[in-house]
Enzyme design. Sequence first.
Site, PDB file in Angstrom:
ATOM      1  N   HIS A 143      40.557   2.591  57.706  1.00  0.00           N
ATOM      2  CA  HIS A 143      40.191   3.408  56.543  1.00  0.00           C
ATOM      3  C   HIS A 143      38.834   2.970  55.976  1.00  0.00           C
ATOM      4  O   HIS A 143      37.990   3.802  55.621  1.00  0.00           O
ATOM      5  CB  HIS A 143      41.257   3.293  55.453  1.00  0.00           C
ATOM      6  CG  HIS A 143      42.588   3.847  55.854  1.00  0.00           C
ATOM      7  ND1 HIS A 143      42.727   4.852  56.768  1.00  0.00           N
ATOM      8  CD2 HIS A 143      43.850   3.527  55.432  1.00  0.00           C
ATOM      9  CE1 HIS A 143      44.014   5.145  56.917  1.00  0.00           C
ATOM     10  NE2 HIS A 143      44.711   4.342  56.130  1.00  0.00           N
TER      11      HIS A 143
ATOM     12  N   ARG B 245      41.807  15.954  25.243  1.00  0.00           N
ATOM     13  CA  ARG B 245      41.384  14.647  24.747  1.00  0.00           C
ATOM     14  C   ARG B 245      41.066  14.702  23.257  1.00  0.00           C
ATOM     15  O   ARG B 245      40.702  15.753  22.715  1.00  0.00           O
ATOM     16  CB  ARG B 245      40.176  14.134  25.536  1.00  0.00           C
ATOM     17  CG  ARG B 245      40.510  13.884  27.012  1.00  0.00           C
ATOM     18  CD  ARG B 245      39.375  13.166  27.722  1.00  0.00           C
ATOM     19  NE  ARG B 245      39.161  11.813  27.236  1.00  0.00           N
ATOM     20  CZ  ARG B 245      39.897  10.755  27.616  1.00  0.00           C
ATOM     21  NH1 ARG B 245      40.914  10.907  28.459  1.00  0.00           N
ATOM     22  NH2 ARG B 245      39.621   9.562  27.138  1.00  0.00           N
TER      23      ARG B 245
ATOM     24  N   SER C   1      42.000   3.321  25.236  1.00  0.00           N
ATOM     25  CA  SER C   1      40.577   3.600  25.412  1.00  0.00           C
ATOM     26  C   SER C   1      39.827   3.584  24.088  1.00  0.00           C
ATOM     27  O   SER C   1      38.623   3.332  24.057  1.00  0.00           O
ATOM     28  CB  SER C   1      40.390   4.953  26.103  1.00  0.00           C
ATOM     29  OG  SER C   1      41.070   5.980  25.403  1.00  0.00           O
ATOM     30  N   TYR C   2      40.551   3.799  22.966  1.00  0.00           N
ATOM     31  CA  TYR C   2      39.899   3.741  21.660  1.00  0.00           C
ATOM     32  C   TYR C   2      39.411   2.321  21.378  1.00  0.00           C
ATOM     33  O   TYR C   2      38.260   2.112  20.985  1.00  0.00           O
ATOM     34  CB  TYR C   2      40.869   4.185  20.566  1.00  0.00           C
ATOM     35  CG  TYR C   2      40.296   4.046  19.165  1.00  0.00           C
ATOM     36  CD1 TYR C   2      39.377   4.975  18.683  1.00  0.00           C
ATOM     37  CD2 TYR C   2      40.662   2.982  18.337  1.00  0.00           C
ATOM     38  CE1 TYR C   2      38.836   4.846  17.409  1.00  0.00           C
ATOM     39  CE2 TYR C   2      40.128   2.844  17.070  1.00  0.00           C
ATOM     40  CZ  TYR C   2      39.214   3.778  16.615  1.00  0.00           C
ATOM     41  OH  TYR C   2      38.674   3.652  15.360  1.00  0.00           O
ATOM     42  N   ARG C   3      40.270   1.348  21.593  1.00  0.00           N
ATOM     43  CA  ARG C   3      39.878  -0.050  21.346  1.00  0.00           C
ATOM     44  C   ARG C   3      38.798  -0.491  22.330  1.00  0.00           C
ATOM     45  O   ARG C   3      37.998  -1.386  22.032  1.00  0.00           O
ATOM     46  CB  ARG C   3      41.103  -0.962  21.446  1.00  0.00           C
ATOM     47  CG  ARG C   3      40.841  -2.398  20.985  1.00  0.00           C
ATOM     48  CD  ARG C   3      42.123  -3.179  20.790  1.00  0.00           C
ATOM     49  NE  ARG C   3      41.866  -4.500  20.267  1.00  0.00           N
ATOM     50  CZ  ARG C   3      42.132  -5.648  20.903  1.00  0.00           C
ATOM     51  NH1 ARG C   3      42.719  -5.609  22.099  1.00  0.00           N
ATOM     52  NH2 ARG C   3      41.851  -6.811  20.379  1.00  0.00           N
TER      53      ARG C   3
ATOM     54  N   GLY D  55      42.835   9.951  25.550  1.00  0.00           N
ATOM     55  CA  GLY D  55      43.886  10.837  26.033  1.00  0.00           C
ATOM     56  C   GLY D  55      45.093  10.823  25.125  1.00  0.00           C
ATOM     57  O   GLY D  55      45.791  11.829  24.986  1.00  0.00           O
ATOM     58  N   ASP D  56      45.353   9.666  24.505  1.00  0.00           N
ATOM     59  CA  ASP D  56      46.467   9.534  23.564  1.00  0.00           C
ATOM     60  C   ASP D  56      46.173   8.369  22.638  1.00  0.00           C
ATOM     61  O   ASP D  56      45.088   7.776  22.697  1.00  0.00           O
ATOM     62  CB  ASP D  56      47.792   9.329  24.315  1.00  0.00           C
ATOM     63  CG  ASP D  56      47.761   8.100  25.217  1.00  0.00           C
ATOM     64  OD1 ASP D  56      46.804   7.295  25.125  1.00  0.00           O
ATOM     65  OD2 ASP D  56      48.685   7.924  26.030  1.00  0.00           O
TER      66      ASP D  56
ATOM     67  N   ASN E  83      44.480  -5.017  33.734  1.00  0.00           N
ATOM     68  CA  ASN E  83      45.893  -5.424  33.696  1.00  0.00           C
ATOM     69  C   ASN E  83      46.386  -5.802  35.088  1.00  0.00           C
ATOM     70  O   ASN E  83      47.147  -6.765  35.252  1.00  0.00           O
ATOM     71  CB  ASN E  83      46.748  -4.296  33.118  1.00  0.00           C
ATOM     72  CG  ASN E  83      46.573  -4.158  31.616  1.00  0.00           C
ATOM     73  OD1 ASN E  83      46.078  -5.062  30.954  1.00  0.00           O
ATOM     74  ND2 ASN E  83      46.962  -3.021  31.067  1.00  0.00           N
TER      75      ASN E  83
END
Length: 550
Positions: free
Chosen positions: A281, A357, A388-390, A397-398, A488
């Site tokens: 691959h 979003r 994603s805000y932090r 997205g949430d 993570n």
Amino acid sequence: MAPKKEETSQSPPSVSDGMFSGMFVFLVDSGVQPRRLQIWKQRLEQMGAKIEDYFSKRVTHIFAMNWNALKQKIDSDRLSNFKGIILVYQWLEDSLRLGEKASQDIYILKDEASGEACHQSSGDVSSHGNGYSSGNEELPHHKKQKISSPEKPKDPTLSLPVDSRHSSAESKGTATSDELHEESLTSRNYDLSSSYLESQTANFNVAENPDKVSTYNPPDLNKNITDIFKKLIDIYRALGEDRRSFSYYKAIPVIEKLPFKIENAEQVKHLPGIGKSLCDHIQEIVSTGKMSKLEHFENDERVKTISLFGEVWGVGPATALKLYDKGHRTLEDLKNDASLTNAQKLGLQYFDDIKTRIPRHEVTEMEKLLQKVGEEVLPGVVIVCGGSYRRGKSSCGDMDIVITHPDGQSHKGFLAKFVKRLKDMNFLREDLVFSTHSEEGTDHGVDTYFGLCTYPGRELRHRIDLKVYPKNIYPFGLIAWTGNDTLNRRLRLLAESKGYRLDDTGLFLSTPGSGGKRGSRGTASLHFDTEKQVFDFLEFQWLEPHERNL
């Protein structure tokens, strides 16, 4: 503050038929952090090895950080008569991460002065009479490579371009010694595994700065490959083929660490986790810039439909497959399926809303609203919007809301009161998941609410998650719910390589598994007060939240 365990437990007994069974090991401690050495020793013993306190005739394996560290402990005459194998510590870390012994060839330590490998052939080891097999069966045809510390290329034009540095260094405006060292390497003079390079780089830092924590700071020069592999992970997960998904999952961190851009699969075919299929691959991607398997999946109606169903909140791979097998082909078809749960029906009803979003300024205003209401319900409560805000993104997205209370007790029962107040205000509109454990003390005492909310004055639904953590595990929750997924994953794999299991509720000592399988985790987490303490313990470079968009 030094990390400590909440409770002390005996180390599990060693496994006679474990991964390292038959090995008599002498550990060279020069240049190794004591805590790290303790972890390695514990894992070796748990998985069948015998640790020798001094260099004796029984020793079959010596582990060292580098040649200089080895020479501080054992003189040349004794080494010349040694019939076993000398490896860099990274072989042990990579073997633990993979769950099986990595091929030893690329980790063998050599005498940097003479250029000779400090070991005999694997066949000589068996002369000790302990029945140990060196683990080279994986690549019996492979010629042993001579390994030395990587040198900087003489031609400065061979160094990697400045824009190839790790993103965190760019954001800080400076490059760490690790990054400068990595930038001096190219595929032209690179003939050893990235794991070995890491062990050498880590030792360089310790030698120059004994108090500095060695860092894991991959240059990530092969996103053309890893981005395709990540898409295949999602597709195979959607199809319920977890085993295939996991093969790409294991390969990504190996590729991410490489300090050169892959130009030919031959450069990586002997690395841990890279088998023949993945090599094929990789060769296709570097040759053509694409991968036919991915293109096939992206054009396959069955795969596209199952992936679409999997985007409905609450619909997992198994359910998506069942829905497809029932003959459903569109989201409209699903509306007539009586088997959907209430949460899945809500996910379907508000599918377009949830996919929309949220602008950053609106998340900021909603976070302030949550903080104000939370303070009214429980003075002193800590409420942080993660995700994603932090991480500083312009839209989300949430909303991932992570909550705790500094006194370690008052968080109990808070979530139910908080949710009720937010419903009374018409901020929370529909419930998806609501579970409380803080007062019962079960499930690590974490309370959870997943639901749909609306920005004041609008009907457009947004996904919101509220997670309430006891103070003693709050840093783990904050790390997990800040992300990103790549970070993570790297932290989890790094923890596993050190003998631990990491999740949003703690860092647990892992018990050994059988037959190369993953072991179970302990019951008590190590205790840390801050996210940075967790990063430092795992020897992972500290990243501010806005630097975690890896």
